[in-house]
Structure formats: C-alpha cells, structure tokens
Motif scaffolding. Structure first.
Motif, PDB file in Angstrom:
ATOM      1  N   VAL A   5      42.944 -21.867  -4.895  1.00 20.92           N
ATOM      2  CA  VAL A   5      42.279 -20.864  -4.058  1.00 20.92           C
ATOM      3  C   VAL A   5      41.293 -20.056  -4.899  1.00 20.92           C
ATOM      4  O   VAL A   5      40.146 -19.816  -4.510  1.00 20.92           O
ATOM      5  N   GLU A   6      41.758 -19.651  -6.082  1.00 13.33           N
ATOM      6  CA  GLU A   6      40.900 -18.863  -6.973  1.00 13.33           C
ATOM      7  C   GLU A   6      39.646 -19.635  -7.367  1.00 13.33           C
ATOM      8  O   GLU A   6      38.526 -19.103  -7.320  1.00 13.33           O
ATOM      9  N   MET A   7      39.808 -20.889  -7.727  1.00 11.80           N
ATOM     10  CA  MET A   7      38.655 -21.697  -8.154  1.00 11.80           C
ATOM     11  C   MET A   7      37.718 -21.997  -6.991  1.00 11.80           C
ATOM     12  O   MET A   7      36.496 -22.038  -7.149  1.00 11.80           O
ATOM     13  N   THR A   8      38.285 -22.189  -5.785  1.00 15.98           N
ATOM     14  CA  THR A   8      37.449 -22.421  -4.606  1.00 15.98           C
ATOM     15  C   THR A   8      36.581 -21.201  -4.321  1.00 15.98           C
ATOM     16  O   THR A   8      35.386 -21.315  -4.029  1.00 15.98           O
ATOM     17  N   GLU A   9      37.191 -20.020  -4.398  1.00 17.94           N
ATOM     18  CA  GLU A   9      36.439 -18.793  -4.174  1.00 17.94           C
ATOM     19  C   GLU A   9      35.373 -18.604  -5.246  1.00 17.94           C
ATOM     20  O   GLU A   9      34.246 -18.183  -4.960  1.00 17.94           O
ATOM     21  N   MET A  10      35.736 -18.945  -6.490  1.00 13.62           N
ATOM     22  CA  MET A  10      34.782 -18.786  -7.585  1.00 13.62           C
ATOM     23  C   MET A  10      33.619 -19.754  -7.438  1.00 13.62           C
ATOM     24  O   MET A  10      32.457 -19.400  -7.713  1.00 13.62           O
ATOM     25  N   ALA A  11      33.896 -20.970  -6.992  1.00 16.83           N
ATOM     26  CA  ALA A  11      32.826 -21.947  -6.768  1.00 16.83           C
ATOM     27  C   ALA A  11      31.880 -21.447  -5.691  1.00 16.83           C
ATOM     28  O   ALA A  11      30.651 -21.582  -5.804  1.00 16.83           O
ATOM     29  N   HIS A  12      32.440 -20.866  -4.634  1.00 22.77           N
ATOM     30  CA  HIS A  12      31.610 -20.311  -3.556  1.00 22.77           C
ATOM     31  C   HIS A  12      30.674 -19.232  -4.089  1.00 22.77           C
ATOM     32  O   HIS A  12      29.492 -19.179  -3.735  1.00 22.77           O
ATOM     33  N   ILE A  13      31.196 -18.386  -4.953  1.00 20.26           N
ATOM     34  CA  ILE A  13      30.380 -17.304  -5.510  1.00 20.26           C
ATOM     35  C   ILE A  13      29.253 -17.862  -6.374  1.00 20.26           C
ATOM     36  O   ILE A  13      28.082 -17.492  -6.218  1.00 20.26           O
ATOM     37  N   LEU A  14      29.580 -18.756  -7.289  1.00 17.03           N
ATOM     38  CA  LEU A  14      28.568 -19.295  -8.202  1.00 17.03           C
ATOM     39  C   LEU A  14      27.508 -20.113  -7.460  1.00 17.03           C
ATOM     40  O   LEU A  14      26.360 -20.202  -7.904  1.00 17.03           O
ATOM     41  N   ASN A  15      27.888 -20.713  -6.343  1.00 17.02           N
ATOM     42  CA  ASN A  15      26.940 -21.521  -5.576  1.00 17.02           C
ATOM     43  C   ASN A  15      26.056 -20.709  -4.647  1.00 17.02           C
ATOM     44  O   ASN A  15      25.035 -21.203  -4.174  1.00 17.02           O
ATOM     45  N   ASN A  16      26.453 -19.468  -4.344  1.00 17.89           N
ATOM     46  CA  ASN A  16      25.721 -18.687  -3.345  1.00 17.89           C
ATOM     47  C   ASN A  16      25.116 -17.390  -3.863  1.00 17.89           C
ATOM     48  O   ASN A  16      24.217 -16.839  -3.223  1.00 17.89           O
ATOM     49  N   ALA A  17      25.598 -16.887  -4.984  1.00 22.78           N
ATOM     50  CA  ALA A  17      25.078 -15.624  -5.505  1.00 22.78           C
ATOM     51  C   ALA A  17      23.691 -15.817  -6.104  1.00 22.78           C
ATOM     52  O   ALA A  17      23.313 -16.911  -6.516  1.00 22.78           O
TER      53      ALA A  17
END
Length: 911
Positions: free
Chosen positions: A684-696
């Motif tokens: 869950v943590e890595m999925t959320e982090m991937a979302h951030i790095l891909n969209n920020a």
C-alpha cells in the motif's frame, strides 16, 4: 394470476414494472408491501410480518407502515442501499368504480432523496453518471435537492486517467452511481471495486439508453433548447452522453419535469487543486480518521456558517482549493474586511440566521412538493436580502461588490407570497386556511359564508338553551353526522316536539331540526368549495414562483458565498489567524505556524508553534528526524493545511505566512493492510508513493512520513534514500520528509537542496520531555525505549530493552540482522554517486555489461567501506578496551564477508 384477487393482481402488475425496487403500495392510511418485498422490509425495518388473503391457497406475506410516518422507514431502507417505488392511489376511493386506480409516482434511490428530513443539512446528496467509450470517460453529477448539475470528461486510456476518476469520485462522494463502461471493461471492473470500498450504490445503464441521438433529444426536451450547442455541449460526446444518461434516469425515477435543474456547469480538472483520496483522508479535511465524523476535521474548525447553503459551499471550497492567484487574493481581502468590521460581521450573522435553505426550498417548488409554509419560509428569507445588501453596500470590497451585483432582492416573489398566502397557513394543501381573503373575491365570499354559518350555530345554541330551558344543550359537529343538537338523558323530558332524533348514546340523545340541516348544507358546501379553491390558487402561486427558479438559485449562491467568507473572518478573529501573503515565487515561509485542528482539541496545554522554510531551490526538501510522539506528523500536516487554507481564501494559524500556490498536495502518512485487494502494508505504501512520484510536479507540496518502514531496514533505507534523490534531482517539489533512518541526514551534506531538521527533546535521566520544537540539524537518537515507557510498556520489558540496547551499543551482542544494519548505515556517497546509482551500476557489471566502467562489486565495495572506516578512527581518543572491541568486530565482519563470498562462488559454479 387468474386466482389472484383484483387488488393483488394490480400489485403484481406494478411490481413487474419495478422488479429491482421495494414497492410501497398505498392502501388507505398505510403503505403495504407483499410477498418477497414484505419479507425483506420486515427484516430490515424490524416490523411485524403478517399475511393477507390473495386469492390463492397460501396467503401472501405482508407488512406495512403508516403513510404519515413513512419518511423514517424510507430513510432506513435507502441507507441500506434499497430502491423504493412509491405507489399512490390516483383517485378518491369514495368515488372509484371498482378497484381504486394506482400507479408508481416516484422511485426513491440513494441519490434521489429530496426530503429535507432525510438529508444532512450541510451536505450535498449527489447522483453521478459515468460513461465510457474508446475515446475516454464522461462524468456528470447532480444534487436534485439543490438543482446543481456538473459535467466533465477525461480523454485518454492510461492508468493516470483511471486514478484521476477515482480521485474525483472520492471528492464528490456520490450516494449513487449509474454507469456504462463500453470500451473500458477492464477499467470498469477496477472502478467498480473502488466504488465498493466507498460503499457507493451502483448500477449499470441499459444499452437502449446509450444512443447518442436519443440522449441529445432527451437533453433538448428537458432543458427546452433547440440544440445541445446552446447548452455548451459542443463536439463533446462524452459529456453529452453522461449528462443525457443522468437526465433520463432522473425522469424515469422521478416522473416529473424537474425544472429546477435548469443549467449545466462545466468544469476542468485543472480549474482547482486536485486532492486525491489519501490526501483528503490524511489531512482530515471533512472527516476525522479517529471519530469518522465532522469533529476533529478542518471543516469542523472552519464551519461558522449560519446557513445550510453556506455550509455546503464551505465543504466544496475545502474539497476544491483554488489555484488562481487573483481569485484567492480577492477572497482573502474580503475576509480581511469582515475580520476588521466587527459590527458589520455581527449584523450579518443576525440577518443570515433568518435565511432558510433557498436552494432546497427552490427545488421543492420545482419538484411540486413545496407546501404553504415552505412559501412563507421563502418570503421571510427574501425579507432579509435588503438588510444584507445594506450591511455590505458600504464595504468597497471588490469581491463583495461583485457578489452584491448578483444579489437579486426578489421583490416581486415576496409581494406575490405576501399578498396571497396567510402568515400561518396549514401544512396540508387540502386542509384549507392557505389563501388570504383579500387575494381572491371568491375566497372572501366563501370564507364569510362559512364564518357567518359558524356564528349562526353559536347563536342557535344560545337560542335553543333559552327556548328549551336545557342549560347543558350543545350544538356539535362530526364528519359522520354533520351538525346536531346534543341533549343529556337527564333533560330528555324538556326536548321540544320539533326535534328529530338522530342517534341514541349511553348518556345522551342527538337531534336535528330542518333549520339546522339547511344551514349545515350551506356551511359545509362553502367549506368544501373554499378548500378546493384555495388548493387551486396555491398551485397557481407556486407555479408562478417556479418561473423564477434560476433567479432564486443565483441569489442562494451569493448568500452562501457571503456566509462562508464571513465565517472565515469569524474563525480568524476567534483563533488569532492572520492573513497570508500569496508569494509570486516558489517559497512557503511560515512564522510560528500551528495545526488548526490539534490546537482546538488541546485542553490542558498550549500548542507549540513552529517555523517552516521551503522553496524549489536550496530549501526544497526538509528531512525531519526525532522520536515518535515528538510532533513530526502534526508539523508536516499543519504545513499542508496552512497551504490549503490559504488557497481556499482563509486566514491561517500563523504569526505570518508567505505561501506560493501549489498545484497539488500529496501525503503519504501511515498505511495499513488492504486485505480486500490482497495488499500488504508495504505494498500500500509503495503504491501510494508511486502515485505521488508519477503525478507530482515541481509546483506540488509533498508530505512524506517514514517512507520505507514497512520492510527490512536494508530495503527500507535504500528506498527512502532513492526517493529523496529522485525528488531532489528530478522532481524538485517542495517536500517534508520525516524519517527514523538517521543515515538519510547525510543527504543534507551531499544534495544542495536538502536540509536537515530535528524535533528536540529534553532528557531527564531515563525519561524525556517532548519540547515540540523543530530546529536545524538532525537527531542522533530515536528514544524508542523512552517512548515505549511513556506508552506504558511493563517495567520489566523496558529494563530488558535497556540492557539489550547497552549490549548492542558495546558490540557485545550483535545479531546478524543488526550487523547488516551497521553495514548499510555506514554507506556514503562514493564518487558522486548515490546508493541507488551504485547498486544499479554494480548490477550492470554483475550482468557483464560495460566491464570497463570503474565500478565495484558488492564485496569490493564493502571492503572499501571497511578501509574508509578504519581510516576514520580517532586513535588518540580510543581506549585500549574500545580498540580491542573494535578490532574484534572488524574481524567478524571480514570473516562473514569471506564466507559469503565463498558461498556465492559455490552457488555460481553449481549453476
């Protein structure tokens, strides 16, 4: 079916048309349910299940609820996700020939509630339509209780689009979704799973509704336009389909014109700041994570709104922060005016207290469900519009003057209601006592006749008492016998011969006279006529008001906006908030910032404020260390909330603040297993982090709390290190990054845009005191055992932990896993390369790629680290015992390394 009674056949014929709904079948003063519907309703409502003869050998299951209290039962069923078809009697049973005609007049679903008793006053109740084809998605949503209708579209086919739709659904929080995923079946499955996690009632759209020409026709008919271009639906079939599907669903379920839904608002995804579901949850914008309710959220702190409309608008503003510098500045200036104008603010609050929910009143009028008292509420609200205008007209504030230009005082509507409706009318439309006598000559005439008749009855009673000598004689009325003369048994010998006996009771006799029956006919005839006439006149008045729906809705929006801005000023005044400056650069500088919610929740201690310095240059990333409970998470959240509050136009809890506009706020704070999706905490943590790095973007604000803690120390530190480097070198977004990996503070020396901060504590023996103050530098201890002690861990466990820690620190007892941790903690940046880059290039060498590159394999790399470590030892300050321990540890590490190297060679040869 041939054996069924006529009424039961009528019931089943209607039920066949609404198989997915519970059919509430009107029988006199009750709504009855039969067969499977009765069994379901009785179970869910916990009411008695009985049976009724239906013409067959086995009786039909039956249950029922009184019509006058049906709302409470409907609310409970809708809350559980049921659809309900309301079947009414379409004719007067007393006049019906044969079975009473009945029909379904409305289907109630979770997204189509209009009864204000069933709705949260300051929350919208949205119904959403989601349509897809090969080109993308169309999304439309409406609140039929307010008349709002919005639409947008998402071109594209990638996972970013899918995540954007999820974020939008999380923001809107619809109670019900109708959908078609034609051409996007795999995405549709993913979205349906997401809807289930949000507990949203969802159902698919029939294929026959997906014809573009038919959809356009329904839109033109509803909005009464010649072409859809006049609605703004130009060359956009995605929005057209979603909007048309939504309108069609409303017409099929509500079975009326819904004229209060009279325009479409278009919006884009970059008009406001997009907040994903994790950020809304972690920042507790509208609901607290602990209480699951409004208390403990930012909305709870800011909601000083007086009107229901203002409360709903405040929630929308919090969910959709602005990104336009000019609009934000205008809101802040208005709040500044209200904060200083104490008298005007108080006068405005007093005026707003008299404003009813204009949006929902207007919807009830458009829905043909407004009663006479609703119109009086509308009139009383309109009465205070000039008061509001008078309070604000002298302000000279730009935004207020713009709002006042749109403030329609609705004088003609007030005059119409004032001239036609009694000040205290009946609630029911067929109870009479609605229309003023002065409004219509016939009403006046009939009312006088009825009034004179009642006076005549009173005079008759006195006259008959005198004539008969019966002092207890009464002239009475009931619906069965009409008017009659009541004489007690003790006075029967005084009854005159012209009295005609009508009824005998235990204690009295009832009589009539020809004169009495003649007057009764006149009185009752007048009352029946006036009730029918008043009903007709009321419907005419309501229909006239309906023509002005858009004007009332426009004024409602203005009043709501004024209410929210005034509420911001009230909150600022009460909590010592200050006006932030909108920075035209890239900095976020906050002096003595505070967490708006936490400081309100504190009872016995004061909140300790802290400063913040962020930009996209030398202060882009703040690595924050310190023990648990020291305040790291609260501090990071308060920075995000202060930025968000600025962008909704609110003052902020800080001595002063200069805030640059951010396009998005991302948070990665805490995590838990997602068992429904088969995801661990770390996943869950890595999925959320991937979302951030891909969209920020570099204009985003990132709040990252203890990244990498969900896996082993080796992996966790590596991932955290690599993420900081990625943000530093490529993303360059403003970032607050808290961690217990103290090794990460080395990045502050090697990356120019990374700074180290620590939360300070005071040690008193084996105890610590949290000072809640953030300062430059990095913590060298985590104080885990002290925190565990504060948490109440048993004393024997604490003592044992201290002993183990002391042994480990003196290298007397070091498990293998901790040896690995020591190795990693001593890794430094070599030759200008990060750990991630070294490992990537080492991996390339291991695969035989680019052998000429000057890279180290893992074992050579560790040997070099040990050499560097030996070089760094200060022999002058090292005691003989320490030196001996150090050499022993060094020898153990070399021995383990040799064994691992030999094991690796054997494995390679075996392969």
């Amino acid at each position: 079916m041939k054996k069924l009674t006529p009424m039961m056949k009528q019931y089943l014929d209607l039920k066949e048309q609404y198989p997915d709904s519970l059919l509430f079948f009107r029988l006199g003063d009750f709504y009855e349910l039969f067969f499977e519907d009765a069994i379901t309703a009785a179970r869910e409502l916990e009411i008695t299940l009985t049976a009724r003869d239906c013409g067959q050998e086995e009786k039909a299951a039956m249950c029922g609820v009184p019509y006058h209290s049906v709302s409470n039962y409907l609310d409970r069923l809708v809350e559980k996700g049921y659809k309900i078809a309301i079947c009414e009697q379409m004719e007067d049973p007393s006049e019906a020939k044969g079975i009473v005609k009945r029909d379904v007049v409305r289907v109630i679903t979770p997204g189509t509630l209009i009864d204000t008793n069933l709705l949260e006053e300051k929350e919208n109740n949205y119904l959403l339509a989601l349509y897809s084809n090969q080109e993308g998605f169309g999304l439309s949503y409406t609140d039929i209780s307010t008349g709002e209708f919005y639409t947008t579209h998402y071109p594209g086919k990638d996972n970013i689009t899918l995540q954007s739709i999820k974020d939008e659904l999380g923001k809107i929080a619809p109670k019900e979704i109708i959908y078609s995923f034609y051409g996007k079946e795999s995405y549709g499955k993913n979205l349906l799973e997401y809807m289930r996690t949000l507990n949203i009632h969802a159902e698919t759209i029939d294929e026959w509704n997906l014809d573009l020409n038919g959809v356009e026709k329904r839109l033109k008919t509803h909005f009464q336009v010649e072409n859809i271009e006049s609605l703004g639906l130009i060359d956009n079939p995605l929005e057209t389909m979603a909007s048309g599907i939504l309108i069609d669903y409303l017409q099929r379920t509500q079975k009326r014109s819904l004229k209060h839904i009279n325009h479409i608002d278009f919006y884009g995804h970059r008009d406001t700041m997009l907040l994903d579901a994790n950020t809304r949850r972690n920042l507790e914008l509208t609901h607290s994570m602990q209480h699951k309710g409004k208390k403990g959220s930012l909305l709870w702190v800011l909601d000083k709104t007086v009107t229901a409309m203002g409360g709903r608008m405040l929630r929308k503003w919090i969910e959709e922060p602005l990104i336009d510098h000019k609009t934000i500045t205008k809101r802040l200036n208005t709040v500044d005016y209200f904060k200083e104008a104490l008298l005007s603010r108080e006068e405005l609050v007093e005026a707003l207290k008299h404003i009813y929910d204009l949006e929902r009143l207007t919807s009830k009028i458009g829905y043909d469900s407004a009663n006479p008292r609703d119109l009086i509420s509308l009139k009383n609200s309109i009465t205070y519009l000039p008061v509001i205008k008078e309070i604000l007209i002298q302000s000279q504030d730009q935004l207020l003057l713009e709002l006042l230009e749109d403030l329609d005082l609705l004088e003609n509507i007030k005059e119409l209601i004032e001239s036609s409706i009694l000040e205290e009318p009946s609630v029911g439309l067929k109870d009479g006592k609605i229309i003023k006598a002065s409004y219509d000559p016939q009403v006046k005439e009939l009312r006088e006749l009825a009034s004179d008749g009642h006076h005549w009855m009173t005079r008759l009673e006195e006259q008959e008492k005198q004539r008969t000598g019966i002092k207890s004689l009464k002239v009475k009325y009931n619906k069965i016998f009409g008017y009659f003369i009541d004489v007690t048994r003790s006075n029967l010998d005084l009854v005159p011969e012209d009295y005609i006996r009508k009824q005998t009771l235990a204690n009295s006799e009832r009589y009539i006279t020809p004169e009495l029956k003649e007057m009764e006919s006149k009185i009752l005839g007048a009352e029946e006529k006036i009730i029918a006439l008043e009903h007709q006149l009321f419907l005419q008045v309501r229909e006239q008001i309906k023509k002005h729906t858009h004007r009332i809705q426009k004024t409602a929006k203005v009043v709501a906006g004024i209410d929210v801005l005034n509420a911001f000023a009230q909150v600022a005044y009460e909590n010592d908030y200050h006006k932030p400056e909108i920075s035209v650069g890239d900095k976020i500088h906050i002096a003595e910032g505070r967490h708006p919610v936490v400081e309100k929740m504190l009872v016995e201690e004061n909140f300790i404020p802290n400063d913040t310095f962020l930009n996209n240059k030398d202060e882009a990333i703040s690595i924050i260390t310190g023990p648990n409970m020291a305040g790291k998470s609260t501090y990071m959240r308060q920075v995000a909330l202060i930025s968000l509050m600025t962008q909704i136009g609110s003052f902020v809890p800080a001595k002063n603040a200069s805030i640059s506009i951010v396009d998005r706020i991302f948070t990665r704070v805490g995590a838990s297993d997602d068992l429904s999706q088969g995801k661990s905490t770390f996943m869950v943590e890595m999925t959320e982090m991937a979302h951030i790095l891909n969209n920020a973007t570099e204009k985003s604000l990132l709040i990252l709390d203890e990244i990498g803690r969900g896996t082993s120390t080796f992996d966790g530190l590596s991932i955290a290190w690599a993420i900081v480097e990625e943000i530093s070198k490529n993303l360059k977004a403003k970032t607050l990054f808290s961690t217990h990996y103290h090794e990460l503070t080395a990045l502050g020396s090697n990356l120019t845009n990374v700074q180290n901060y620590q939360f300070t504590v005071k040690e008193e023996g084996d105890d610590i005191i949290f000072l809640r103050k953030v300062l430059k530098g990095n913590a060298d201890k985590s104080y885990g055992i002290q925190v565990a002690k504060l948490a109440g861990l048993p004393v024997k466990v604490i003592n044992n932990a201290n002993g183990i820690l002391h042994s480990l620190e003196n290298n007397k007892k070091k498990p293998k896993v901790l040896e690995d941790q020591v190795q990693i903690s001593k890794e430094k940046v070599q030759d200008g390369l990060s750990i991630r880059e070294q490992r990537e290039e080492t991996h390339q060498v291991a695969k035989g790629r680019n052998p000429e590159q000057k890279q180290l394999d893992f074992h050579a790399y560790y040997e070099r680290q040990l050499i560097d470590e030996v070089k760094s030892v200060n022999l002058v300050e090292t005691t003989p015992l320490d030196a001996l321990n150090y050499l022993y540890n060094l020898q153990s590490q070399l021995k383990n390394m040799t064994e691992e190297n030999q094991h690796g060679k054997k494995s390679k040869n075996a392969r």
